[in-house]
Enzyme design. Structure first.
Site, short mmCIF file in Angstrom:
data_model
loop_
_atom_site.label_atom_id
_atom_site.label_comp_id
_atom_site.label_asym_id
_atom_site.label_seq_id
_atom_site.Cartn_x
_atom_site.Cartn_y
_atom_site.Cartn_z
N ASP A 244 0.82 -1.20 0.00
CA ASP A 244 0.00 0.00 0.00
C ASP A 244 0.87 1.26 0.00
O ASP A 244 1.76 1.41 0.85
CB ASP A 244 -0.87 -0.04 1.25
CG ASP A 244 -2.12 0.82 1.17
OD1 ASP A 244 -2.18 1.68 0.28
OD2 ASP A 244 -3.02 0.63 2.00
N ASP A 245 0.60 2.17 -0.92
CA ASP A 245 1.25 3.48 -0.96
C ASP A 245 2.77 3.38 -1.03
O ASP A 245 3.49 4.10 -0.32
CB ASP A 245 0.85 4.31 0.27
CG ASP A 245 -0.50 4.98 0.13
OD1 ASP A 245 -1.27 4.57 -0.75
OD2 ASP A 245 -0.80 5.89 0.92
N CYS B 206 -6.13 3.52 -3.90
CA CYS B 206 -6.47 2.29 -3.18
C CYS B 206 -7.66 1.53 -3.77
O CYS B 206 -7.52 0.43 -4.29
CB CYS B 206 -6.78 2.60 -1.72
SG CYS B 206 -5.39 3.24 -0.77
N ARG C 39 -7.80 -2.00 -6.14
CA ARG C 39 -8.25 -3.26 -5.56
C ARG C 39 -9.42 -3.84 -6.34
O ARG C 39 -9.51 -5.05 -6.56
CB ARG C 39 -8.61 -3.04 -4.08
CG ARG C 39 -7.38 -2.80 -3.25
CD ARG C 39 -7.64 -2.06 -1.92
NE ARG C 39 -6.44 -1.32 -1.58
CZ ARG C 39 -5.38 -1.87 -1.00
NH1 ARG C 39 -5.41 -3.14 -0.63
NH2 ARG C 39 -4.31 -1.14 -0.76
N LYS D 60 -6.11 -5.76 4.03
CA LYS D 60 -7.00 -4.64 3.71
C LYS D 60 -7.96 -4.96 2.57
O LYS D 60 -7.52 -5.31 1.47
CB LYS D 60 -6.13 -3.43 3.34
CG LYS D 60 -6.87 -2.21 2.82
CD LYS D 60 -5.88 -1.09 2.61
CE LYS D 60 -6.49 0.10 1.88
NZ LYS D 60 -5.54 1.22 1.78
N HIS E 104 -11.15 -2.75 1.71
CA HIS E 104 -11.40 -1.41 1.17
C HIS E 104 -12.24 -1.41 -0.10
O HIS E 104 -12.01 -0.62 -1.02
CB HIS E 104 -10.07 -0.67 0.94
CG HIS E 104 -10.22 0.82 1.09
ND1 HIS E 104 -9.24 1.71 0.70
CD2 HIS E 104 -11.22 1.58 1.59
CE1 HIS E 104 -9.63 2.96 0.94
NE2 HIS E 104 -10.83 2.90 1.49
N HIS F 226 1.34 2.56 3.95
CA HIS F 226 0.37 3.65 4.03
C HIS F 226 0.54 4.39 5.36
O HIS F 226 0.88 3.78 6.36
CB HIS F 226 -1.04 3.04 3.94
CG HIS F 226 -2.16 4.00 3.71
ND1 HIS F 226 -2.55 4.93 4.64
CD2 HIS F 226 -3.00 4.15 2.64
CE1 HIS F 226 -3.58 5.62 4.17
NE2 HIS F 226 -3.87 5.17 2.97
N ASP G 242 -0.39 -0.81 -4.87
CA ASP G 242 -1.69 -0.28 -5.29
C ASP G 242 -1.64 1.10 -5.93
O ASP G 242 -2.57 1.50 -6.63
CB ASP G 242 -2.69 -0.30 -4.13
CG ASP G 242 -2.36 0.70 -3.02
OD1 ASP G 242 -1.22 1.20 -2.97
OD2 ASP G 242 -3.25 0.96 -2.19
N ASN G 243 -0.59 1.86 -5.68
CA ASN G 243 -0.40 3.17 -6.31
C ASN G 243 1.01 3.63 -6.00
O ASN G 243 1.75 2.93 -5.29
CB ASN G 243 -1.42 4.21 -5.83
CG ASN G 243 -1.66 4.23 -4.34
OD1 ASN G 243 -2.74 3.87 -3.86
ND2 ASN G 243 -0.65 4.63 -3.58
N LYS H 291 0.69 9.17 -6.01
CA LYS H 291 -0.67 8.64 -5.82
C LYS H 291 -1.70 9.70 -6.19
O LYS H 291 -1.49 10.88 -5.92
CB LYS H 291 -0.81 8.24 -4.35
CG LYS H 291 -2.20 7.86 -3.89
CD LYS H 291 -2.17 7.58 -2.40
CE LYS H 291 -3.54 7.28 -1.82
NZ LYS H 291 -3.47 7.01 -0.36
#
Length: 575
Positions: free
Chosen positions: A40-41, A78, A82, A138, A140, A238, A339-340, A418
């Site tokens: 994540d991130d 995010c 996903r 996660k 989300h 993140h 994810d980004n 992002k």
């Protein structure tokens, strides 16, 4: 053929990490186990095998004995990522054009923020074919409020094909006291969970890894005659910058030299490894270290970020060890991606922070208390949670992002972050490891790929056809292509361009060409990705016909997939 043998320097570097097993079976094995790991991130250059200085030996080892993709893309944020990853269609087609809960100034189902029932998830597609399905981490892709729970956990993992789940429904929160934590369909507190009582402090990254390893062990014991699919979705790295003391200690002083020194070292290393072309320039720096108001705070922010990535990599090692212990590693496809791009959001950085109190000033929270807040008001033992520049991140009583300057470092050598669909926002590593099925081991693939290709690849390898209907309604067909040919060292067979849209930021990638724009009204920029993937030389004025053609392709895609009705204008500045 663009997926080819790499230079001597790269080969030597990875040979040190993990030698290829002698006599390994390289013919594709039927029905592999499949593990998709999403972090994540994180930026393009954070991993060691993509040029970074952070200690990631386990992911580096998977890369050394697997295949690395250098031009793979996510969806810039995010929820859209996903949704696309799990359904094999573009985010808007899965009704996740923005985030969970919808986007209030955009009408229509494609921005509803609830995963479409016209799409099948990977778990829903693989389970009827005999796969056991597991998830940790996660989600989300649904709400976590009382109405959502009363409605029967609509679109929670177990309602979308997962057999066993441990993780957070929400998109973020404290690593020491996460919000929205669920076991299967039951909200739980990590401190009152009889099935998981780790020694010492609770740390969410460890819990994700430990549950993934446990699911593998349980599967080997109880379902050895079935293949499995597992989705491991870390919240690292993140915000908030939370890490364990022993992991932070490894990086003390590592980032005192500042943004430029780390960024330039990564740029040089990535060129050595072959993951970027030496002819590309380095995009402009976002911030000047000499103008930073609190260098110690800034350096500490990156130390904690690195520790978070390090902890995640340790968890990946535990997952791989579980596969090895149960003799499952040879016929398990492991895919790792992000994810980004790095996150430039200023979480917790808009004021000057306060010092920590000498002693707790609030009543402690009960073990069975369910944390409701993304930003907790206090720690479990009664310390108020602090934000602001000067608050040294890491402990549970802090809640801070690592800032724009370090996000720029994470995204080396690319522009933006992002949210945006310039390369810094959408470029992700993709590592594929499968000893029994990947012939191109230790190689790099330089052809473009996208999240939509993951489901197409998994279903292809599992021998599964996506059904045309579900409950009397047509299922949206897959948009991606299988990466199987790349596993054998061949070219990816793609007939259509790859498209992007998030918050009005738009792009299309067609072979070596990319057309990209910022915001609904921003002008189109044109780049030759073969010579200028860092997007420094805009060719739009010199090639108006190409711009017009690609713009038309993007607009046709936007109409077909439900991107509209963003408040965009078909003609940008007359072009």
């Amino acid at each position: 053929m663009q997926c080819n043998r790499r230079a001597f320097l790269s080969a030597c570097f990875f040979a040190i990490l993990t030698p290829i097993a002698a006599g390994a079976n390289l013919s594709p094995a039927p029905r592999p186990n499949i593990i998709v790991i999403l972090s994540d991130d994180m930026g393009f250059s954070d991993l060691g095998c993509y040029g970074g200085e952070i200690n990631t030996p386990h992911l580096d080892a998977l890369a050394a004995d697997g295949l690395r993709f250098t031009q793979f893309y996510n969806a810039a944020r995010c929820c859209p990522t996903r949704a696309s990853l799990l359904t094999g269609v573009y985010p808007h087609q899965a009704n996740m054009g923005h985030m969970t809960g919808g986007k209030h100034n955009v009408e229509g189902p494609h921005y509803s923020g609830q995963l479409s029932d016209r799409c099948l998830t990977l778990a829903e597609a693989l389970r009827p074919a005999g796969y056991r399905t597991y998830m940790t981490g996660k989600w989300h892709l649904a709400g976590f409020n009382k109405p959502a729970i009363r409605r029967g956990r609509v679109n929670w993992p177990l309602q979308r094909g997962v057999d066993r789940y441990y993780g957070t429904i929400k998109g973020g929160g404290s690593f020491f006291d996460p919000t929205g934590l669920v076991r299967n369909n039951k909200p739980i507190s990590p401190f009152a969970d009889p099935k998981y009582r780790p020694d010492g402090e609770y740390y969410y990254t460890d819990a994700i890894s430990d549950h993934a390893a446990r699911f593998i062990a349980d599967h080997a014991r109880e379902h050895e005659d079935q293949p499995f699919f597992m989705y491991v979705a870390y919240t690292a790295a993140h915000w908030p910058m939370h890490a364990k003391t022993e992991d932070m200690a490894k990086y003390r002083g590592r980032y005192d030299a500042g943004f430029a020194a780390i960024r330039e070292a990564r740029f040089a290393r990535a060129k050595e490894l072959g993951v970027i072309d030496p002819s590309w320039g380095l995009s402009p720096a976002a911030e000047d270290w000499s103008k930073v108001s609190d260098p110690a705070f800034e350096a500490r922010s990156m130390e904690v970020y690195a520790a978070m990535v390090d902890s995640m990599d340790q968890g990946v090692g535990r997952i791989v060890n579980a596969l090895k212990e149960h003799e499952l590693v040879d016929n398990t496809l492991v895919l790792y991606l992000q994810d980004n791009g790095g996150c430039a959001e200023l979480q917790g950085r808009r004021k000057r922070g306060t010092a920590r109190a000498d002693k707790p000033s609030l009543p402690p929270l009960a073990d069975d208390y369910l944390q409701p807040d993304l930003v907790p008001k206090q720690t479990r033992d009664g310390y108020p949670v602090r934000q602001g520049v000067g608050v040294m991140p890491g402990p549970a009583d802090t809640y801070i992002g690592y800032g724009r300057g370090w996000a720029n470092v994470s995204n080396t050598p690319f522009r933006e972050y992002k949210h945006w669909v310039h390369e810094g926002g959408i470029s992700t590593p993709l590592i594929a490891h499968w000893p029994a099925g990947i012939a191109a081991r230790g190689e790099l693939c330089h052809e473009p790929g996208h999240l939509i290709d993951v489901m197409a690849t998994c279903l292809d390898l599992a021998g599964v056809e996506l059904p045309a209907e579900r409950n009397g309604s047509a299922v949206k067909p897959l948009e991606g292509v299988s990466l199987r040919s790349a596993f054998d060292g061949g070219s990816i067979k793609r007939d259509e361009p790859i498209f992007f849209e998030h918050e009005g930021n738009r792009a299309i990638r067609d072979g070596r060409w990319k057309l990209v724009a910022k915001g609904p009204g921003g002008r189109w920029e044109l780049y030759d990705m073969a010579s200028d993937r860092t997007e420094l030389n805009d060719l739009a004025e010199r090639q108006p016909e190409r711009v017009a053609t690609m713009r038309g392709q993007w607009e046709e895609w936007a109409e077909r997939t439900g991107v509209l009705p963003w408040p965009w204008r078909p003609a940008y500045n007359g072009r």
